[in-house]
Design an enzyme around this catalytic site. Sequence first.
Site, PDB file in Angstrom:
ATOM      1  N   ARG A 234       0.849  -1.184   0.000  1.00 38.52           N
ATOM      2  CA  ARG A 234       0.000   0.000   0.000  1.00 38.52           C
ATOM      3  C   ARG A 234       0.889   1.241   0.000  1.00 38.52           C
ATOM      4  O   ARG A 234       1.908   1.289   0.689  1.00 38.52           O
ATOM      5  CB  ARG A 234      -0.926   0.036   1.228  1.00 38.52           C
ATOM      6  CG  ARG A 234      -2.054  -0.977   1.195  1.00 38.52           C
ATOM      7  CD  ARG A 234      -3.095  -0.621   0.134  1.00 38.52           C
ATOM      8  NE  ARG A 234      -4.228  -1.530   0.128  1.00 38.52           N
ATOM      9  CZ  ARG A 234      -4.298  -2.639  -0.596  1.00 38.52           C
ATOM     10  NH1 ARG A 234      -3.264  -2.997  -1.350  1.00 38.52           N
ATOM     11  NH2 ARG A 234      -5.373  -3.399  -0.561  1.00 38.52           N
ATOM     12  N   GLU A 263      -4.040   7.053  -5.914  1.00 38.12           N
ATOM     13  CA  GLU A 263      -3.911   6.365  -7.199  1.00 38.12           C
ATOM     14  C   GLU A 263      -5.086   6.689  -8.109  1.00 38.12           C
ATOM     15  O   GLU A 263      -6.236   6.569  -7.677  1.00 38.12           O
ATOM     16  CB  GLU A 263      -3.827   4.854  -6.958  1.00 38.12           C
ATOM     17  CG  GLU A 263      -2.571   4.461  -6.200  1.00 38.12           C
ATOM     18  CD  GLU A 263      -2.512   2.993  -5.812  1.00 38.12           C
ATOM     19  OE1 GLU A 263      -1.420   2.504  -5.524  1.00 38.12           O
ATOM     20  OE2 GLU A 263      -3.576   2.334  -5.798  1.00 38.12           O
ATOM     21  N   HIS A 285       0.327  -0.289  -9.867  1.00 41.96           N
ATOM     22  CA  HIS A 285      -0.465  -1.151  -8.996  1.00 41.96           C
ATOM     23  C   HIS A 285      -0.942  -2.411  -9.744  1.00 41.96           C
ATOM     24  O   HIS A 285      -2.134  -2.744  -9.760  1.00 41.96           O
ATOM     25  CB  HIS A 285      -1.667  -0.396  -8.431  1.00 41.96           C
ATOM     26  CG  HIS A 285      -2.170  -0.988  -7.138  1.00 41.96           C
ATOM     27  ND1 HIS A 285      -2.685  -0.221  -6.119  1.00 41.96           N
ATOM     28  CD2 HIS A 285      -2.260  -2.284  -6.701  1.00 41.96           C
ATOM     29  CE1 HIS A 285      -3.061  -1.006  -5.119  1.00 41.96           C
ATOM     30  NE2 HIS A 285      -2.801  -2.262  -5.457  1.00 41.96           N
TER      31      HIS A 285
END
Length: 321
Positions: A234, A263, A285
């Site tokens: 994270r 994000e 990600h």
Amino acid sequence: MHKIAFLDRTTLAPQIALREPRFDHQLIEYENTSSEQVLQRLAGVSIAIINKVALTQDMLAQLPDLKLVAIAATGTDCVDKAACQRLGIAVCNIRGYAINTVPEHTFALILALRRNLIAYRDDVLAGEWQKSGQFCFFTHAIHDLAGARLGIIGEGVLGQRVAEIGKAFGMQPMFAAHKGRDGLGPLYTPWDEVLATSDIITVHSPLTPNTRNMLAMPEFRAMKRKPLIINTARGGLVDEGAFVQALDEGLISGAGFDVTASEPPPEDNPLMRAAGRSNVVLTPHVAWASDEAQQCLADQLMDNIENFVNGVPTNLVQGAY
């Protein structure tokens, strides 16, 4: 009949099959959902499927028909779990699906950085090989994984798998004791020792109030061996501004990040500013997102929903039911 709404279907790749639940239902899929659209789209819905859409206390209080929030991910910080518990809304998540994809991505980053692949690729494209006049050239240091000390923050299934792969490379894995706590048993190495002696530090922890910004300037200054920092967990676990400062000051040798605090990151995000350096790799990600892992996730998601409707719920999140 259960009305089901998947609020952010595009968080799964289009080639991933999402089977229809095996009970009487209506399933509506939305590509993306803004916070302003949540209440309208969940009106009358009994089962909400989300990945990153936030469900706040105020929203949940206005959804009397909602019985289950099925999260299409492992992380649950997007949902107010305490509010769900008060309102009698169950929350379930996905577990164990990323046992291969995240550790493999972790080592892809480690190998790229440890062997300076990005820097050498850039040099080849710039014509440095031809200029060298010989069969190879040595513009960047290359280091083996064998013998390197691998500090792992997070001792769950992903951290354990990273340790297994590290051992296969001949590395020396160490699980960091929780920050500020030592004496947790033989599995753990004291937090300060992991910071001071690791050649590579990789993060595999959930994001909680206690873990937010767990790596900041005090921690970077304690890293005596100038390690690589890897974060596939994270974004909020690492203080991004402090990370760039540590990079500038030479306190760390480089970093591979798959996550950012917000994000997608804005253009002025510190990691975006650092991403052009040859010793920094930033991926969007996707460590979790092999096709195999996504299909496992999608299948488990529908299993969770069917099990809840059949009265045998699975993967319920503690404090949310």
